[in-house]
Structures are given as structure tokens and as C-alpha cells.
Write a protein that holds these residues in place. Structure first.
Motif, PDB file in Angstrom:
ATOM      1  N   GLU A  33       0.810  -0.717   0.134  1.00 46.13           N
ATOM      2  CA  GLU A  33      -0.013  -0.106   0.372  1.00 46.13           C
ATOM      3  C   GLU A  33       0.845   1.357  -0.008  1.00 46.13           C
ATOM      4  OE1 GLU A  33      -2.592   0.049   2.966  1.00 46.13           O
ATOM      5  OE2 GLU A  33      -3.521  -1.528   2.897  1.00 46.13           O
ATOM      6  N   THR A  34       0.130   2.463  -0.675  1.00 43.28           N
ATOM      7  CA  THR A  34       1.339   3.765  -0.598  1.00 43.28           C
ATOM      8  C   THR A  34       0.392   3.888   0.642  1.00 43.28           C
ATOM      9  OG1 THR A  34       1.508   3.831  -3.393  1.00 43.28           O
ATOM     10  CG2 THR A  34       1.346   5.539  -1.959  1.00 43.28           C
ATOM     11  N   VAL A  35       1.848   4.821   1.480  1.00 47.34           N
ATOM     12  CA  VAL A  35       1.294   6.079   2.499  1.00 47.34           C
ATOM     13  C   VAL A  35       2.341   6.974   1.945  1.00 47.34           C
ATOM     14  CG1 VAL A  35       1.735   6.283   5.065  1.00 47.34           C
ATOM     15  CG2 VAL A  35       1.976   3.792   4.676  1.00 47.34           C
ATOM     16  N   VAL A  36       1.128   7.910   2.199  1.00 45.93           N
ATOM     17  CA  VAL A  36       1.384   9.002   2.225  1.00 45.93           C
ATOM     18  C   VAL A  36       1.714  10.176   3.133  1.00 45.93           C
ATOM     19  CG1 VAL A  36       1.247  11.834   0.691  1.00 45.93           C
ATOM     20  CG2 VAL A  36      -0.250   9.684   0.010  1.00 45.93           C
ATOM     21  N   ALA A  37       3.107  10.055   3.281  1.00 49.03           N
ATOM     22  CA  ALA A  37       4.302  11.091   4.889  1.00 49.03           C
ATOM     23  C   ALA A  37       4.069  12.936   4.321  1.00 49.03           C
ATOM     24  CB  ALA A  37       4.678  11.046   5.201  1.00 49.03           C
ATOM     25  N   VAL A  38       3.845  12.971   3.535  1.00 49.59           N
ATOM     26  CA  VAL A  38       4.211  14.934   3.363  1.00 49.59           C
ATOM     27  C   VAL A  38       3.201  14.842   1.841  1.00 49.59           C
ATOM     28  CG1 VAL A  38       5.781  16.856   2.698  1.00 49.59           C
ATOM     29  CG2 VAL A  38       6.479  15.091   4.356  1.00 49.59           C
ATOM     30  N   SER A  39       2.186  15.779   2.010  1.00 55.01           N
ATOM     31  CA  SER A  39       1.574  16.256   0.749  1.00 55.01           C
ATOM     32  C   SER A  39       1.347  17.324   0.035  1.00 55.01           C
ATOM     33  CB  SER A  39      -0.183  15.756   1.453  1.00 55.01           C
ATOM     34  OG  SER A  39      -0.649  15.468   0.252  1.00 55.01           O
ATOM     35  N   ASP A  40       2.675  17.734  -0.856  1.00 49.29           N
ATOM     36  CA  ASP A  40       2.414  18.915  -1.447  1.00 49.29           C
ATOM     37  C   ASP A  40       2.316  20.124  -0.067  1.00 49.29           C
ATOM     38  OD1 ASP A  40       1.804  17.713  -3.399  1.00 49.29           O
ATOM     39  OD2 ASP A  40      -0.533  17.179  -3.319  1.00 49.29           O
ATOM     40  N   ILE A  41       3.272  19.827   0.585  1.00 48.09           N
ATOM     41  CA  ILE A  41       3.604  21.398   1.253  1.00 48.09           C
ATOM     42  C   ILE A  41       4.322  22.047   0.603  1.00 48.09           C
ATOM     43  CG2 ILE A  41       5.320  21.452   3.058  1.00 48.09           C
ATOM     44  CD1 ILE A  41       4.300  19.327   4.825  1.00 48.09           C
ATOM     45  N   SER A  42       4.323  23.814   0.932  1.00 44.05           N
ATOM     46  CA  SER A  42       5.549  24.909   0.296  1.00 44.05           C
ATOM     47  C   SER A  42       5.505  25.996   0.486  1.00 44.05           C
ATOM     48  CB  SER A  42       4.291  25.572  -1.088  1.00 44.05           C
ATOM     49  OG  SER A  42       3.850  24.101  -1.963  1.00 44.05           O
ATOM     50  N   PHE A  43       6.448  26.059   1.394  1.00 40.45           N
ATOM     51  CA  PHE A  43       7.148  27.236   1.830  1.00 40.45           C
ATOM     52  C   PHE A  43       8.095  28.149   1.420  1.00 40.45           C
ATOM     53  CE2 PHE A  43       8.595  23.944   4.194  1.00 40.45           C
ATOM     54  CZ  PHE A  43       9.849  24.128   4.512  1.00 40.45           C
ATOM     55  N   HIS A  44       8.800  29.268   1.796  1.00 42.41           N
ATOM     56  CA  HIS A  44      10.015  30.014   1.334  1.00 42.41           C
ATOM     57  C   HIS A  44      10.326  30.382   2.698  1.00 42.41           C
ATOM     58  CE1 HIS A  44      11.955  33.138  -0.123  1.00 42.41           C
ATOM     59  NE2 HIS A  44      11.732  33.747   0.155  1.00 42.41           N
ATOM     60  N   VAL A  45      11.878  30.522   2.813  1.00 41.03           N
ATOM     61  CA  VAL A  45      12.226  30.999   3.841  1.00 41.03           C
ATOM     62  C   VAL A  45      13.018  31.961   3.737  1.00 41.03           C
ATOM     63  CG1 VAL A  45      13.105  30.580   6.147  1.00 41.03           C
ATOM     64  CG2 VAL A  45      11.977  29.100   4.913  1.00 41.03           C
ATOM     65  N   PRO A  46      12.970  33.396   3.535  1.00 43.38           N
ATOM     66  CA  PRO A  46      14.500  34.329   3.195  1.00 43.38           C
ATOM     67  C   PRO A  46      15.098  34.034   4.153  1.00 43.38           C
ATOM     68  CG  PRO A  46      12.981  35.788   4.533  1.00 43.38           C
ATOM     69  CD  PRO A  46      11.924  33.907   4.583  1.00 43.38           C
ATOM     70  N   LYS A  47      16.717  34.622   3.892  1.00 44.76           N
ATOM     71  CA  LYS A  47      18.095  34.657   4.277  1.00 44.76           C
ATOM     72  C   LYS A  47      17.633  35.357   5.620  1.00 44.76           C
ATOM     73  CE  LYS A  47      22.839  36.829   3.783  1.00 44.76           C
ATOM     74  NZ  LYS A  47      23.238  35.050   4.178  1.00 44.76           N
ATOM     75  N   GLY A  48      18.310  34.874   6.727  1.00 42.83           N
ATOM     76  CA  GLY A  48      18.731  34.844   7.738  1.00 42.83           C
ATOM     77  C   GLY A  48      17.278  35.169   8.888  1.00 42.83           C
ATOM     78  N   GLU A  49      15.696  33.561   8.450  1.00 48.72           N
ATOM     79  CA  GLU A  49      15.049  34.489   9.286  1.00 48.72           C
ATOM     80  C   GLU A  49      14.851  32.840  10.477  1.00 48.72           C
ATOM     81  OE1 GLU A  49      10.368  34.428   7.753  1.00 48.72           O
ATOM     82  OE2 GLU A  49      10.600  32.401   7.787  1.00 48.72           O
ATOM     83  N   ILE A  50      14.794  32.920  11.193  1.00 52.77           N
ATOM     84  CA  ILE A  50      14.453  31.759  12.109  1.00 52.77           C
ATOM     85  C   ILE A  50      12.898  31.467  12.138  1.00 52.77           C
ATOM     86  CG2 ILE A  50      14.583  30.493  14.126  1.00 52.77           C
ATOM     87  CD1 ILE A  50      16.310  33.128  15.191  1.00 52.77           C
ATOM     88  N   LEU A  51      12.855  29.849  11.758  1.00 53.12           N
ATOM     89  CA  LEU A  51      11.045  29.576  11.341  1.00 53.12           C
ATOM     90  C   LEU A  51      11.399  29.364  12.518  1.00 53.12           C
ATOM     91  CD1 LEU A  51       9.002  29.106   9.270  1.00 53.12           C
ATOM     92  CD2 LEU A  51       9.920  27.783   8.062  1.00 53.12           C
ATOM     93  N   GLY A  52      10.086  28.917  12.475  1.00 52.18           N
ATOM     94  CA  GLY A  52       9.372  27.667  13.340  1.00 52.18           C
ATOM     95  C   GLY A  52       9.187  26.425  12.887  1.00 52.18           C
ATOM     96  N   PHE A  53       9.364  25.039  13.007  1.00 56.78           N
ATOM     97  CA  PHE A  53       8.198  24.084  11.683  1.00 56.78           C
ATOM     98  C   PHE A  53       7.834  23.309  12.702  1.00 56.78           C
ATOM     99  CE2 PHE A  53       9.081  20.796   8.586  1.00 56.78           C
ATOM    100  CZ  PHE A  53       7.634  21.027   8.393  1.00 56.78           C
ATOM    101  N   ILE A  54       6.876  23.448  13.127  1.00 54.93           N
ATOM    102  CA  ILE A  54       6.336  22.266  14.222  1.00 54.93           C
ATOM    103  C   ILE A  54       4.431  21.925  14.129  1.00 54.93           C
ATOM    104  CG2 ILE A  54       6.862  24.511  16.143  1.00 54.93           C
ATOM    105  CD1 ILE A  54       3.756  25.244  15.999  1.00 54.93           C
ATOM    106  N   GLY A  55       4.129  20.878  14.030  1.00 53.22           N
ATOM    107  CA  GLY A  55       3.531  20.196  14.308  1.00 53.22           C
ATOM    108  C   GLY A  55       3.385  18.493  15.055  1.00 53.22           C
ATOM    109  N   PRO A  56       1.978  17.815  15.689  1.00 55.72           N
ATOM    110  CA  PRO A  56       1.693  16.698  16.604  1.00 55.72           C
ATOM    111  C   PRO A  56       2.971  15.463  15.769  1.00 55.72           C
ATOM    112  CG  PRO A  56      -0.081  17.093  14.587  1.00 55.72           C
ATOM    113  CD  PRO A  56       0.260  18.398  14.146  1.00 55.72           C
ATOM    114  N   ASN A  57       3.581  14.920  16.814  1.00 54.26           N
ATOM    115  CA  ASN A  57       4.555  13.347  16.339  1.00 54.26           C
ATOM    116  C   ASN A  57       3.492  12.864  15.140  1.00 54.26           C
ATOM    117  OD1 ASN A  57       6.185  13.734  18.598  1.00 54.26           O
ATOM    118  ND2 ASN A  57       4.848  12.733  19.880  1.00 54.26           N
ATOM    119  N   GLY A  58       4.641  12.311  14.289  1.00 56.09           N
ATOM    120  CA  GLY A  58       3.695  11.639  12.619  1.00 56.09           C
ATOM    121  C   GLY A  58       3.139  12.882  11.989  1.00 56.09           C
ATOM    122  N   ALA A  59       3.216  13.898  12.472  1.00 56.18           N
ATOM    123  CA  ALA A  59       3.078  14.939  11.445  1.00 56.18           C
ATOM    124  C   ALA A  59       3.803  15.257  10.019  1.00 56.18           C
ATOM    125  CB  ALA A  59       2.892  16.407  11.695  1.00 56.18           C
ATOM    126  N   GLY A  60       4.990  15.056   9.696  1.00 51.52           N
ATOM    127  CA  GLY A  60       5.490  14.753   8.704  1.00 51.52           C
ATOM    128  C   GLY A  60       6.827  15.401   9.053  1.00 51.52           C
TER     129      GLY A  60
END
Length: 335
Positions: A33-60
Motif C-alpha cells: 500500500e502507498t502511504v503519503v507522509a507529506v502531501s504537497d507542502i510549500s513554503f519559502h524562507v528568506p535569508k536570515g529568518e528563524i522559522l518555527g516548523f511545528i506539528g504533532p507526532n507523525g505530522a511529517g
């Protein structure tokens, strides 16, 4: 600096029927079976930024980080960091990133820390004069001098985390990935590491991707977060916007000598609220009420509380980001 476009990762999982027959069948004619762990995620981070990347356990989250660092290849979509593809430009790319995994170390267990840095210097081909300059800077920021001659295996958790961060910064990376950098650390060490990351970011304009369950890290270091759930984007924006959109939660704290205040204060029925719009916690004489001020104004909550129980030392404050995110996940943001 970091561009992620429609990133998707699928895994094949073998499904085995129960019993010996199922084991034999899975061996010769496996069903997958095919398991989709990450589905069409998009984002942009400019130079020098601190990005918080969060989600529950198993979110990907970990899967995304592994694709960004070149450990995994996306099924579709693309990511580029400083113009490089993590998989296609692997050799040159790794010289521009630093990675710290809070529960894993990149240090050699039995070597003195100083010798470990010497090995990394050769791996990253750091010139001698640049290495001395860099070590002086890292000693200053992360206070390594007191244990730099000790074998890695003798370091405390806090010392090892500072040593790992220094190792990831030895070659002056343009991007730093921090995965749970303060996990298991005491309050003082956490604050020291946050201060060091903030200082390095400000001084060197290092772009930082911060993955953590300690939301104090996010609030103190980041102005923007990307939140994912079930492999999909559910929020991308400033923490201030998150609070404005979902953070109309207020916290009412007071002391009372009224017996069983949780039972006496019938907020749900009095204001005709849903159960998710108000919660009451009692500990001795102290009472904490979290409520949705969009449904019930603060003035009404105060009036009802003061009229129903004997109150002293009352205060109202905004709920922190942890409470906002807890509510979002309890409501199923990824649905």
C-alpha cells in the motif's frame, strides 16, 4: 534562501495477512500500500529568518527535514536551498548546511571534544586560520572552554548539546537545521542555547529551521511558524497572526475560598458555551479558567465569576501559543 514547492513523499508499505499463510504469501507475492507522509507542502524562507516548523507526532516534520537536508528524495515537487538541490548537488550542498538532532549526536563518542572538531575541520576543509577564528567565536558564544578537552562520552546533556551546535556551525553554514535542540535540558541551559542561536542568527544572518515541541523555543526565537498536520500545511504565517486568528483564548486566574468552585461555576450552561470554549482547572484555592473571548467577553466572565464565588488576587491574561496550538490540534486542524 529556502524554496519548497509542492513537496510530496510517499512510502510503500507491505501489508501482511495474518498467520503462516499470510507470511508465505507476503514473501512470494507481497501486497503493498502507498502511504503519503507529506502531501504537497510549500513554503519559502528568506535569508536570515528563524522559522518555527511545528506539528504533532507523525505530522511529517521529520520527513520534510530529511528531504531538505538531502537524506530522502521527494516523490514529487522540489526544494532548493541557496539555489542548490539537496540531492543533486549533495557534495557542495552539505558544506552550506548545519544539522543538529537533539536525540542524536554527530560527535565521536570516545574522542576529546577538541579532537572531534579537528576531524570536522578536515572533513569540511576549513582553512587553519579560519578554523582558529571560528573556534574562538564558538567558545565565546557557547562557552566550550570548560569541557573542550573532555571525551564526548563524559559530557552532560547540556554540554553535549552546546558541543553539537558548535560542530554544526564550525564550517559557517548558511542554513542551520535544529531538531529539538533543547529537549531534556534544564531551564538555565535552554536559555543559554536560545541566546546562542539568537546571537548567531543576528550576527551572521544564518537562516534557521527550528523543529521543536518546546513552544517556548518558538515564541522566544521565531516570529513566523509553519505548522503541518497529517503531512499538509495547516498554517504559515507570523505568530502574531496565529494569535489574532486563533488566539482569542484568555486565561482567568484567581484565588477563592468557595468550596468546590469548579462545580459552583457553571460557565458552560450560564453562557451557553460549547465544551471546547471553556475549561476550568482547580488546585487548592487556585482556579484557572481558559475561555474563548470571542464567545464570551472578558467583562462578562469577570462579572459572573465575581458574583458567583468569593474571589481574591484575580487576573486575566492572553493564552500562550502552546494553548492555542493545543486547541487547534484537539479540534483536528488537518481535517
Amino acid at each position: 534562501m529556502i524554496n519548497v514547492e509542492n513537496l510530496r513523499k510517499e512510502f510503500k508499505k507491505t501489508v501482511k495477512e495474518p498467520g503462516l499463510k499470510g507470511s508465505v504469501k507476503a514473501l512470494f507475492r507481497p501486497h503493498t500500500e502507498t502511504v503519503v507522509a507529506v502531501s504537497d507542502i510549500s513554503f519559502h524562507v528568506p535569508k536570515g529568518e528563524i522559522l518555527g516548523f511545528i506539528g504533532p507526532n507523525g505530522a511529517g516534520k521529520s520527513t520534510v527535514i530529511k528531504m531538505l537536508t538531502g537524506i530522502l528524495t521527494p516523490t514529487s515537487g522540489k526544494c532548493t536551498i541557496n539555489g542548490k538541490n539537496p540531492r543533486e548537488n549533495r557534495k557542495s550542498y552539505v558544506k552550506e548546511i548545519g544539522v543538529v538532532f537533539g536525540q542524536r549526536t554527530q560527535l565521536w563518542w570516545d574522542l576529546p571534544l577538541r579532537e572531534t572538531y579537528g576531524v570536522l575541520k578536515e572533513i569540511y576543509e576549513v582553512p587553519e586560520d579560519r578554523y582558529r577564528e571560528r573556534m574562538a567565536f564558538l567558545n565565546e558564544v557557547l562557552d566550550l572552554d570548560s569541557f573542550i578537552s573532555n571525551p564526548v562520552r563524559t559530557l552532560s546533556l547540556g554540554q553535549r548539546m552546546r558541543a553539537d551546535i558548535a560542530a554544526s556551525l564550525l564550517h559557517s553554514p548558511k542554513v542551520l537545521f535544529l531538531d529539538e535542540p533543547t529537549i531534556g535540558l534544564d531551564v538555565v541551559v535552554k536559555e543559554n542555547i536560545r541566546s546562542a542561536v539568537s546571537y548567531i542568527n543576528e550576527r551572521e544572518k544564518t537562516t534557521v529551521i527550528l523543529t521543536t515541541h518546546d513552544l517556548a523555543d518558538i515564541e522566544l526565537l521565531s516570529k513566523r511558524i509553519v505548522m503541518i498536520d497529517k503531512g499538509k500545511n495547516v498554517f504559515d504565517g507570523a505568530i502574531a497572526d496565529l494569535k489574532a486568528k486563533y488566539g482569542q483564548i484568555r486565561e482567568l486566574n484567581f484565588e477563592t475560598d468557595t468550596p468546590d468552585p469548579e462545580r459552583t461555576l457553571c460557565y458552560t450552561s450560564h453562557f451557553q458555551l460549547e465544551s471546547g470554549d471553556v475549561s476550568v482547572e482547580c488546585e487548592g484555592k487556585s482556579v484557572k479558567v481558559r475561555f474563548n473571548s470571542a464567545k464570551t467577553p472578558v467583562s462578562d466572565m469577570l462579572s459572573y465569576t465575581l458574583a458567583t464565588v468569593n474571589v481574591s488576587d484575580i487576573s486575566v491574561k492572553d493564552a500562550d501559543i502552546e494553548e492555542i496550538i493545543r486547541r487547534l490540534y484537539s479540534r483536528g486542524v488537518g481535517d
